[in-house]
Design an enzyme around this catalytic site. Structure first.
Site, PDB file in Angstrom:
ATOM      1  N   SER A 146      -0.160  49.517 -15.588  1.00 26.63           N
ATOM      2  CA  SER A 146      -0.900  49.532 -14.325  1.00 26.63           C
ATOM      3  C   SER A 146      -0.313  50.625 -13.448  1.00 26.63           C
ATOM      4  CB  SER A 146      -0.764  48.188 -13.601  1.00 26.63           C
ATOM      5  OG  SER A 146      -1.278  48.289 -12.285  1.00 26.63           O
ATOM      6  N   TYR A 160       4.726  41.587 -10.438  1.00 26.40           N
ATOM      7  CA  TYR A 160       3.713  42.106 -11.385  1.00 26.40           C
ATOM      8  C   TYR A 160       3.986  43.582 -11.665  1.00 26.40           C
ATOM      9  CZ  TYR A 160      -0.820  44.041 -12.843  1.00 26.40           C
ATOM     10  OH  TYR A 160      -1.823  44.727 -13.498  1.00 26.40           O
TER      11      TYR A 160
HETATM   12  P1  NAP Z   1      -9.112  39.873 -16.636  1.00 24.93           P
HETATM   13  O1  NAP Z   1     -10.500  40.311 -16.331  1.00 24.93           O
HETATM   14  O2  NAP Z   1      -8.474  38.815 -15.786  1.00 24.93           O
HETATM   15  O3  NAP Z   1      -9.058  39.440 -18.176  1.00 24.93           O
HETATM   16  C1  NAP Z   1      -7.833  39.039 -18.700  1.00 24.93           C
HETATM   17  C2  NAP Z   1      -7.985  38.727 -20.183  1.00 24.93           C
HETATM   18  O4  NAP Z   1      -6.667  38.409 -20.648  1.00 24.93           O
HETATM   19  C3  NAP Z   1      -8.852  37.526 -20.438  1.00 24.93           C
HETATM   20  O5  NAP Z   1      -9.567  37.744 -21.637  1.00 24.93           O
HETATM   21  C4  NAP Z   1      -7.840  36.384 -20.623  1.00 24.93           C
HETATM   22  O6  NAP Z   1      -8.270  35.361 -21.499  1.00 24.93           O
HETATM   23  C5  NAP Z   1      -6.699  37.123 -21.269  1.00 24.93           C
HETATM   24  N1  NAP Z   1      -5.410  36.465 -21.071  1.00 24.93           N
HETATM   25  C6  NAP Z   1      -4.790  36.110 -19.912  1.00 24.93           C
HETATM   26  N2  NAP Z   1      -3.631  35.506 -20.174  1.00 24.93           N
HETATM   27  C7  NAP Z   1      -3.500  35.473 -21.525  1.00 24.93           C
HETATM   28  C8  NAP Z   1      -2.535  34.963 -22.411  1.00 24.93           C
HETATM   29  N3  NAP Z   1      -1.441  34.342 -21.950  1.00 24.93           N
HETATM   30  N4  NAP Z   1      -2.741  35.101 -23.736  1.00 24.93           N
HETATM   31  C9  NAP Z   1      -3.844  35.713 -24.227  1.00 24.93           C
HETATM   32  N5  NAP Z   1      -4.802  36.212 -23.431  1.00 24.93           N
HETATM   33  C10 NAP Z   1      -4.625  36.082 -22.102  1.00 24.93           C
HETATM   34  O7  NAP Z   1      -8.092  41.115 -16.592  1.00 24.93           O
HETATM   35  P2  NAP Z   1      -8.355  42.705 -16.539  1.00 24.93           P
HETATM   36  O8  NAP Z   1      -8.522  43.107 -15.151  1.00 24.93           O
HETATM   37  O9  NAP Z   1      -9.341  43.101 -17.564  1.00 24.93           O
HETATM   38  O10 NAP Z   1      -6.882  43.202 -16.955  1.00 24.93           O
HETATM   39  C11 NAP Z   1      -6.548  43.573 -18.268  1.00 24.93           C
HETATM   40  C12 NAP Z   1      -5.232  44.304 -18.210  1.00 24.93           C
HETATM   41  O11 NAP Z   1      -5.350  45.427 -17.342  1.00 24.93           O
HETATM   42  C13 NAP Z   1      -4.060  43.476 -17.673  1.00 24.93           C
HETATM   43  O12 NAP Z   1      -2.891  43.767 -18.394  1.00 24.93           O
HETATM   44  C14 NAP Z   1      -3.925  43.969 -16.235  1.00 24.93           C
HETATM   45  O13 NAP Z   1      -2.618  43.803 -15.741  1.00 24.93           O
HETATM   46  C15 NAP Z   1      -4.304  45.418 -16.413  1.00 24.93           C
HETATM   47  N6  NAP Z   1      -4.753  46.067 -15.170  1.00 24.93           N
HETATM   48  C16 NAP Z   1      -5.887  45.657 -14.546  1.00 24.93           C
HETATM   49  C17 NAP Z   1      -6.278  46.282 -13.366  1.00 24.93           C
HETATM   50  C18 NAP Z   1      -7.525  45.886 -12.604  1.00 24.93           C
HETATM   51  O14 NAP Z   1      -7.698  46.351 -11.470  1.00 24.93           O
HETATM   52  N7  NAP Z   1      -8.398  45.074 -13.151  1.00 24.93           N
HETATM   53  C19 NAP Z   1      -5.513  47.321 -12.846  1.00 24.93           C
HETATM   54  C20 NAP Z   1      -4.362  47.713 -13.522  1.00 24.93           C
HETATM   55  C21 NAP Z   1      -3.997  47.081 -14.690  1.00 24.93           C
HETATM   56  P3  NAP Z   1      -9.379  34.235 -21.050  1.00 24.93           P
HETATM   57  O15 NAP Z   1     -10.673  35.016 -20.976  1.00 24.93           O
HETATM   58  O16 NAP Z   1      -9.348  33.247 -22.133  1.00 24.93           O
HETATM   59  O17 NAP Z   1      -8.924  33.729 -19.716  1.00 24.93           O
END
Ligand code: NAP
Length: 251
Positions: A146, A160
Site C-alpha cells: 500500500s 496497518y
Molecule cells: P476488500 O475489498 O476488503 O477485499 C478483501 C479480500 O480479502 C476479500 O476477498 C476477503 O475475503 C479477503 N480476506 C480478508 N481477510 C482474509 C483472510 N484472513 N484470509 C483470506 N482472505 C481474506 O480489500 P481491497 O481493497 O480489495 O484490498 C486488497 C488489498 O489491497 C489489501 O491487501 C489492501 O491492504 C490493499 N490495498 C487496498 C487499498 C484500497 O484503497 N482499497 C489501498 C492500498 C492497498 P471475503 O470476501 O471472504 O471477506
C-alpha cells in the site's frame, strides 16, 4: 481457455482488487484459484464469471492467518489445478481509525497475522512448489502492499501502514533470495482504490473524502491495480524482480 494455462492463486480473490485480478488473469489464460475467508457468494460469483467466459477457476475458502488453512489451501490447488505458477498475495485488512496510543494488543495481533504472517506463509508454500531448488519450474509472486507503507497512516492506522512496510521489505528480501531459482517477486502499492475495505474499517465515505488529496484527483479502480499486477506476473516483466510499483495516482 486452455487447460495448459498457468495456475494462479489470488488470496482475497472474492472481492475488490483480488476479484479484478482473478477476472483479468482468467482473460489472459490463467487457471485461477480464488481464495476468500467468509464471503462465499462473492468468490463463487468470480468463479462463475470466469467459467462462463470459458476459463477455469475454483473457489478456495481459508484464512491466510491460519497455517493449517494455508497448507490445506495449497493442497487443494495442487490437487484441483496442478502445481502453482503464480501467487498474488492480495488479502489484507484494515481496522477502525485509531491513534497508536489507543490500539489494543488484539488488534495488532490480528493485523500482523493477516497482513504479514499470512502473505509470508503463502509465499513459503509457493516457493516450495515453484523453486528450481525444490524441483519446480519457477514462477512469479506479486505482493499487494500500500502507498500507506511510505505515507505512514498517521492518525488513521499506523499499524496497518507498518504491516505494508513489512511487505515491502519482505518483497525485496525474498526477491533476492530466490532470484537464481526461477522466481520473480514484486509488489504493487495501491493508493486510494474504490473497494469495500474502507467500509470494513468503519469509513464508508473515505474514498470521497480522500479523492481531492490524490494528484490525479480521483480514486483508482480495482481493474487499474489488476493491470499492474498482471504485468508484473507476465513474461513482459521477465527482468523485473524486487520492484515495488506505486499505482496510486501520484500520491
Ligand atoms: P476488500 O475489498 O476488503 O477485499 C478483501 C479480500 O480479502 C476479500 O476477498 C476477503 O475475503 C479477503 N480476506 C480478508 N481477510 C482474509 C483472510 N484472513 N484470509 C483470506 N482472505 C481474506 O480489500 P481491497 O481493497 O480489495 O484490498 C486488497 C488489498 O489491497 C489489501 O491487501 C489492501 O491492504 C490493499 N490495498 C487496498 C487499498 C484500497 O484503497 N482499497 C489501498 C492500498 C492497498 P471475503 O470476501 O471472504 O471477506
Amino acid at each position: 481457455m486452455s487447460k495448459a494455462g498457468k495456475v494462479l492463486l489470488v488470496t482475497g480473490g472474492g472481492r475488490g482488487i483480488g476479484a479484478a485480478t482473478c477476472l483479468l488473469a482468467a482473460k489472459r489464460g490463467y487457471r485461477v484459484a480464488v481464495n476468500y475467508v467468509s464471503d462465499t457468494a462473492s468468490a463463487d460469483a468470480v468463479v462463475d464469471t470466469i467459467r462462463r467466459g470459458g476459463g477455469d477457476a475454483i473457489a478456495v475458502k481459508g484464512d491466510i492467518g491460519s497455517e493449517a488453512d494455508v497448507l490445506s489451501m495449497f493442497e487443494t490447488v495442487d490437487r484441483e489445478l496442478g502445481r502453482i505458477d503464480a501467487l498474488v498475495n492480495n488479502a489484507g485488512v484494515v481496522d477502525r481509525k485509531a491513534r497508536v496510543d489507543a490500539v489494543s494488543l488484539a488488534r495488532l495481533e490480528r493485523m500482523m497475522r493477516i497482513n504479514v504472517i499470512g502473505p509470508i506463509l503463502c509465499a513459503r508454500e509457493a516457493v516450495r512448489r515453484m523453486s528450481t531448488r525444490h524441483g519446480g519450474k519457477g514462477g512469479a509472486i506479486v505482493n499487494v502492499s500500500s502507498i500507506a507503507a511510505v505515507i505512514g497512516g498517521a492518525g488513521e492506522y499506523v499499524d496497518y501502514a507498518a504491516t505494508k512496510g513489512a511487505i515491502d521489505s519482505f518483497t525485496l528480501g525474498l526477491a533476492r533470495e530466490v532470484a537464481e531459482e526461477g522466481i520473480r517477486v514484486n509488489a504493487v502499492r495501491p493508493g486510494i482504490v474504490g473497494t469495500d475495505i474502507h467500509a470494513s474499517g468503519g469509513q464508508p465515505d473515505r474514498v470521497a473524502a480522500m479523492r481531492g488529496l490524490v494528484p490525479v484527483k480521483r480514486e483508482g479502480n480495482p481493474e487499474e491495480i489488476a493491470d499492474a499486477i498482471l504485468w508484473l506476473l507476465s513474461d513482459g516483466a521477465s527482468y523485473t524482480t524486487g520492484a515495488i510499483l506505486n499505482v496510486s495516482g501520484g500520491r
